[in-house]
Design a protein around this motif. Structure first.
Motif, PDB file in Angstrom:
ATOM      1  N   THR A 214       0.835  -1.197   0.000  1.00 28.88           N
ATOM      2  CA  THR A 214       0.000   0.000   0.000  1.00 28.88           C
ATOM      3  C   THR A 214       0.873   1.251   0.000  1.00 28.88           C
ATOM      4  N   GLY A 215       0.506   2.231  -0.841  1.00 33.26           N
ATOM      5  CA  GLY A 215       1.255   3.475  -0.911  1.00 33.26           C
ATOM      6  C   GLY A 215       2.267   3.502  -2.035  1.00 33.26           C
ATOM      7  N   THR A 216       2.505   2.339  -2.666  1.00 31.87           N
ATOM      8  CA  THR A 216       3.436   2.292  -3.790  1.00 31.87           C
ATOM      9  C   THR A 216       2.669   2.418  -5.100  1.00 31.87           C
ATOM     10  N   ASN A 217       3.383   2.694  -6.157  1.00 27.93           N
ATOM     11  CA  ASN A 217       2.774   2.890  -7.468  1.00 27.93           C
ATOM     12  C   ASN A 217       3.376   1.883  -8.432  1.00 27.93           C
ATOM     13  N   GLY A 218       3.142   0.591  -8.116  1.00 29.55           N
ATOM     14  CA  GLY A 218       3.768  -0.435  -8.929  1.00 29.55           C
ATOM     15  C   GLY A 218       3.050  -1.771  -8.831  1.00 29.55           C
ATOM     16  N   CYS A 219       3.730  -2.807  -9.303  1.00 28.76           N
ATOM     17  CA  CYS A 219       3.135  -4.142  -9.392  1.00 28.76           C
ATOM     18  C   CYS A 219       3.983  -5.163  -8.624  1.00 28.76           C
ATOM     19  N   GLY A 220       3.449  -6.378  -8.545  1.00 28.67           N
ATOM     20  CA  GLY A 220       4.108  -7.423  -7.773  1.00 28.67           C
ATOM     21  C   GLY A 220       5.513  -7.746  -8.249  1.00 28.67           C
ATOM     22  N   CYS A 221       5.770  -7.608  -9.549  1.00 28.26           N
ATOM     23  CA  CYS A 221       7.099  -7.953 -10.067  1.00 28.26           C
ATOM     24  C   CYS A 221       8.181  -7.023  -9.529  1.00 28.26           C
ATOM     25  N   SER A 222       7.797  -5.810  -9.096  1.00 28.05           N
ATOM     26  CA  SER A 222       8.789  -4.870  -8.565  1.00 28.05           C
ATOM     27  C   SER A 222       9.308  -5.319  -7.199  1.00 28.05           C
ATOM     28  N   THR A 224       9.985  -8.470  -6.338  1.00 23.59           N
ATOM     29  CA  THR A 224      10.990  -9.522  -6.546  1.00 23.59           C
ATOM     30  C   THR A 224      12.027  -9.132  -7.587  1.00 23.59           C
ATOM     31  N   GLN A 225      11.917  -7.895  -8.080  1.00 26.72           N
ATOM     32  CA  GLN A 225      12.819  -7.394  -9.117  1.00 26.72           C
ATOM     33  C   GLN A 225      12.822  -8.308 -10.343  1.00 26.72           C
ATOM     34  N   GLU A 226      11.607  -8.755 -10.716  1.00 25.81           N
ATOM     35  CA  GLU A 226      11.460  -9.649 -11.858  1.00 25.81           C
ATOM     36  C   GLU A 226      10.655  -9.013 -12.976  1.00 25.81           C
ATOM     37  N   CYS A 227      10.520  -7.672 -12.970  1.00 24.59           N
ATOM     38  CA  CYS A 227       9.826  -6.996 -14.067  1.00 24.59           C
ATOM     39  C   CYS A 227      10.628  -7.179 -15.357  1.00 24.59           C
ATOM     40  N   SER A 228       9.967  -7.033 -16.487  1.00 18.79           N
ATOM     41  CA  SER A 228      10.606  -7.285 -17.783  1.00 18.79           C
ATOM     42  C   SER A 228      11.803  -6.378 -18.039  1.00 18.79           C
ATOM     43  N   SER A 229      11.822  -5.205 -17.379  1.00 19.16           N
ATOM     44  CA  SER A 229      12.954  -4.293 -17.493  1.00 19.16           C
ATOM     45  C   SER A 229      13.262  -3.724 -16.109  1.00 19.16           C
ATOM     46  N   PRO A 230      14.533  -3.623 -15.719  1.00 20.04           N
ATOM     47  CA  PRO A 230      14.885  -3.111 -14.392  1.00 20.04           C
ATOM     48  C   PRO A 230      14.381  -1.691 -14.132  1.00 20.04           C
ATOM     49  N   LEU A 232      11.454  -0.535 -14.984  1.00 22.39           N
ATOM     50  CA  LEU A 232       9.996  -0.504 -14.923  1.00 22.39           C
ATOM     51  C   LEU A 232       9.485  -1.086 -13.610  1.00 22.39           C
ATOM     52  N   SER A 233       8.326  -0.580 -13.153  1.00 25.44           N
ATOM     53  CA  SER A 233       7.700  -1.119 -11.945  1.00 25.44           C
ATOM     54  C   SER A 233       6.554  -2.064 -12.267  1.00 25.44           C
ATOM     55  N   CYS A 234       6.216  -2.182 -13.555  1.00 24.56           N
ATOM     56  CA  CYS A 234       5.168  -3.093 -14.014  1.00 24.56           C
ATOM     57  C   CYS A 234       5.550  -3.648 -15.388  1.00 24.56           C
ATOM     58  N   ASN A 235       5.237  -4.915 -15.639  1.00 24.51           N
ATOM     59  CA  ASN A 235       5.542  -5.506 -16.945  1.00 24.51           C
ATOM     60  C   ASN A 235       4.774  -4.836 -18.071  1.00 24.51           C
ATOM     61  N   CYS A 236       3.512  -4.452 -17.784  1.00 22.42           N
ATOM     62  CA  CYS A 236       2.686  -3.847 -18.827  1.00 22.42           C
ATOM     63  C   CYS A 236       3.230  -2.506 -19.311  1.00 22.42           C
ATOM     64  N   ASP A 237       4.132  -1.894 -18.544  1.00 22.77           N
ATOM     65  CA  ASP A 237       4.712  -0.617 -18.963  1.00 22.77           C
ATOM     66  C   ASP A 237       5.642  -0.764 -20.166  1.00 22.77           C
ATOM     67  N   GLU A 238       5.914  -2.007 -20.581  1.00 25.56           N
ATOM     68  CA  GLU A 238       6.637  -2.204 -21.848  1.00 25.56           C
ATOM     69  C   GLU A 238       5.800  -1.657 -23.005  1.00 25.56           C
ATOM     70  N   ASN A 239       4.477  -1.737 -22.855  1.00 20.43           N
ATOM     71  CA  ASN A 239       3.538  -1.146 -23.819  1.00 20.43           C
ATOM     72  C   ASN A 239       3.817  -1.601 -25.251  1.00 20.43           C
ATOM     73  N   LEU A 241       3.164  -4.861 -28.302  1.00 17.61           N
ATOM     74  CA  LEU A 241       2.119  -5.787 -28.739  1.00 17.61           C
ATOM     75  C   LEU A 241       2.513  -7.221 -28.420  1.00 17.61           C
ATOM     76  N   THR A 242       2.711  -7.447 -27.110  1.00 18.21           N
ATOM     77  CA  THR A 242       3.031  -8.765 -26.564  1.00 18.21           C
ATOM     78  C   THR A 242       2.183  -8.953 -25.306  1.00 18.21           C
ATOM     79  N   TRP A 243       1.604 -10.125 -25.146  1.00 21.16           N
ATOM     80  CA  TRP A 243       0.818 -10.368 -23.935  1.00 21.16           C
ATOM     81  C   TRP A 243       1.740 -10.397 -22.712  1.00 21.16           C
ATOM     82  N   ARG A 244       1.450  -9.528 -21.753  1.00 18.84           N
ATOM     83  CA  ARG A 244       2.196  -9.469 -20.501  1.00 18.84           C
ATOM     84  C   ARG A 244       1.198  -9.447 -19.350  1.00 18.84           C
ATOM     85  N   GLN A 245       1.672  -9.661 -18.145  1.00 18.69           N
ATOM     86  CA  GLN A 245       0.752  -9.651 -17.012  1.00 18.69           C
ATOM     87  C   GLN A 245       1.411  -9.087 -15.763  1.00 18.69           C
TER      88      GLN A 245
END
Length: 283
Positions: A214-222, A224-230, A232-239, A241-245
């Motif tokens: 609570t209070g953060t502006n991100g997703c679960g991958c942040s 565990t530091q497992e987002c698609s890019s270091p 980014l705080s969310c995988n979908c921020d890759e934006n 045309l690839t399915w991400r979650q």
């Protein structure tokens, strides 16, 4: 006293061991077990007629996902028998139902505030005492078209219960959690200062954490530091045309349950998203 007499136990002997030896339940668990046993007999034609007439299955006016749950019709207030009113005994949560040694998941009435003003309501109880509150967004929801932030907000309706009743359950529970997830295709969380995906808590407060604290502006991958890019705080921020979650568990009791979900940035070409909101789980 009766247990000590039967087993010839001393006054200072622990009563728990004595009760286990006799296969006796604690008094409150015995009451819950008796209520559940009477309900079972009433539904299967093994109880007295006057008891069976008190229980009827709820028949909704339209077909709902919960139609197969066999919920009960709520009894009217101020039930009177032989000119005298009586109070019904309901477990406060599924933890108390589990004490009655239930061996399979079932739908039951609980009353979190006991003799308080809140009415009992239907929930699903698991065999390990977890209370499940279902809603009308299950299992997921497809969003395609809304582009601007806040242009699409989906309200969540919890089945056969009010927000006030759910808050009563949360307050007596040691732990509550709810899973939230979004699968995105060309749909981003953040576009400059714009926030495209968010949810509202029980007070209507805008929340931007999808599986992060609570209070953060991100997703679960942040976490565990497992987002698609270091960066980014969310995988979908890759934006792309690839399915991400993105998603994870929400476990801050002060903000549960989720009451609305807003999704956008799905208005161009093949942009789209699927939102999943799990049942509210309390233990």
């Amino acid at each position: 006293m009766a247990a000590r007499v039967i087993t010839l136990s001393r006054k200072r002997d622990h009563i728990t061991h004595v009760m286990c030896k006799l296969h006796w339940l604690p008094i409150h668990a015995r009451i819950v077990f008796k209520c559940l046993l009477l309900t079972y007999k009433a539904l299967n034609g093994q109880a007295s007629v006057y008891i069976s007439e008190l229980i009827s299955e709820y028949q909704p006016n339209r077909t709902l996902r919960s139609s197969s749950l066999h919920n009960f019709q709520e009894a009217p207030d101020g039930t009177v028998t032989y000119g005298r009113g009586f109070a019904s005994a309901f477990p406060r949560s599924c933890k108390e139902v589990a004490l009655a040694l239930i061996t399979e998941s079932n739908v039951t009435l609980i009353d979190p505030d006991g003799p308080g003003n809140l009415k009992p309501f239907n929930v699903t109880c698991t065999t390990d005492g977890i209370t499940q509150v279902h809603h009308d967004l299950e299992p997921n929801h497809h969003v395609n078209g809304p582009e601007d932030p806040g242009s699409y907000v989906r309200s969540i309706t919890y089945i056969y219960t009010s927000l006030e009743q759910i808050v009563g359950l949360i307050r007596i529970s040691a732990d509550c959690r709810q899973f939230i997830e979004i699968k995105c295709y060309g749909s981003t969380f953040h576009s400059g200062i714009k926030l495209h995906h968010y949810w509202l808590d029980r007070t209507g407060m805008l929340m931007s954490n999808w599986g992060s604290p609570t209070g953060t502006n991100g997703c679960g991958c942040s976490l565990t530091q497992e987002c698609s890019s270091p960066s980014l705080s969310c995988n979908c921020d890759e934006n792309d045309l690839t399915w991400r979650q993105d998603g994870g568990w929400l476990n801050d009791k002060e903000h549960l349950p989720v009451t609305s979900v807003s999704v956008s940035d799905t208005g161009s070409g093949t942009e789209q998203a699927y939102v999943t909101l799990g049942t509210l789980l309390c233990s």
